[in-house]
Motif scaffolding. Sequence first.
Motif, mmCIF file in Angstrom:
data_model
loop_
_atom_site.group_PDB
_atom_site.id
_atom_site.type_symbol
_atom_site.label_atom_id
_atom_site.label_comp_id
_atom_site.label_asym_id
_atom_site.label_seq_id
_atom_site.Cartn_x
_atom_site.Cartn_y
_atom_site.Cartn_z
ATOM 1 N N UNK A 2 0.830 -1.190 0.000
ATOM 2 C CA UNK A 2 0.000 0.000 0.000
ATOM 3 C C UNK A 2 0.875 1.253 0.000
ATOM 4 N N UNK A 3 0.339 2.320 -0.556
ATOM 5 C CA UNK A 3 1.072 3.583 -0.639
ATOM 6 C C UNK A 3 0.104 4.702 -0.256
ATOM 7 N N UNK A 4 0.506 5.568 0.677
ATOM 8 C CA UNK A 4 -0.338 6.698 1.056
ATOM 9 C C UNK A 4 0.112 7.933 0.293
ATOM 10 N N UNK A 29 -11.528 8.177 -5.890
ATOM 11 C CA UNK A 29 -11.666 8.359 -4.442
ATOM 12 C C UNK A 29 -12.113 9.782 -4.115
ATOM 13 N N UNK A 30 -11.566 10.759 -4.828
ATOM 14 C CA UNK A 30 -11.968 12.150 -4.601
ATOM 15 C C UNK A 30 -13.439 12.334 -4.944
ATOM 16 N N UNK A 31 -13.870 11.746 -6.047
ATOM 17 C CA UNK A 31 -15.282 11.878 -6.439
ATOM 18 C C UNK A 31 -16.205 11.197 -5.427
ATOM 19 N N UNK A 32 -15.801 10.055 -4.896
ATOM 20 C CA UNK A 32 -16.621 9.401 -3.867
ATOM 21 C C UNK A 32 -16.748 10.291 -2.635
ATOM 22 N N UNK A 33 -15.630 10.906 -2.238
ATOM 23 C CA UNK A 33 -15.655 11.779 -1.060
ATOM 24 C C UNK A 33 -16.468 13.045 -1.324
ATOM 25 N N UNK A 34 -16.389 13.599 -2.549
ATOM 26 C CA UNK A 34 -17.212 14.763 -2.896
ATOM 27 C C UNK A 34 -18.692 14.394 -2.844
ATOM 28 N N UNK A 35 -18.998 13.198 -3.316
ATOM 29 C CA UNK A 35 -20.379 12.733 -3.293
ATOM 30 C C UNK A 35 -20.867 12.620 -1.848
ATOM 31 N N UNK A 36 -20.036 12.061 -0.983
ATOM 32 C CA UNK A 36 -20.405 11.921 0.427
ATOM 33 C C UNK A 36 -20.575 13.307 1.068
ATOM 34 N N UNK A 54 -9.886 16.880 1.478
ATOM 35 C CA UNK A 54 -9.394 15.552 1.112
ATOM 36 C C UNK A 54 -7.886 15.573 1.351
ATOM 37 N N UNK A 55 -7.433 14.947 2.425
ATOM 38 C CA UNK A 55 -6.044 15.109 2.843
ATOM 39 C C UNK A 55 -5.099 14.022 2.378
#
Length: 150
Positions: A2-4, A29-36, A54-55
Amino acid sequence: MSCTIRSVNDLAQLPDDQLLGCLKALRAAIHREKQAHSALLRAHRIPLGSPFVFESFDWIPRRAQRWDVAQVEPQTPVEELLVRTGAREALKRLHIFCLEDLSAITERELLGEQAIGVKTVARLRETLVRANLDFLEDPDAGFKTASRRA
């Protein structure tokens, strides 16, 4: 392994053969978080005007896959839709970041936006159908049809 990803420098350290895969996963992932975030705004669970944050992003490299532009799915971002830039910006103002968000409003709501016209709505409808979705049914549409018959 995994890579952060916390910065552009983290992206720059990835091997070239992994960069595009990571960027695609990061974008999703950004789009999922924007949706949430949008869902929380619409439900008034966070104050209106709360900034989207989004950090970091944990990415697990997968084997290379070829992405087919013709394929759309409920999570397809609006940036990938074939509509004018003004229409895309109008969708974002309506807190629509992916096709699934688009299926939660009516065509009438879209047509209320100055940058979205009949042709754009038709194109969006075709795209929704390809993703096995549809616009939210307009509850007033049935009433008007019944009123005209009476």
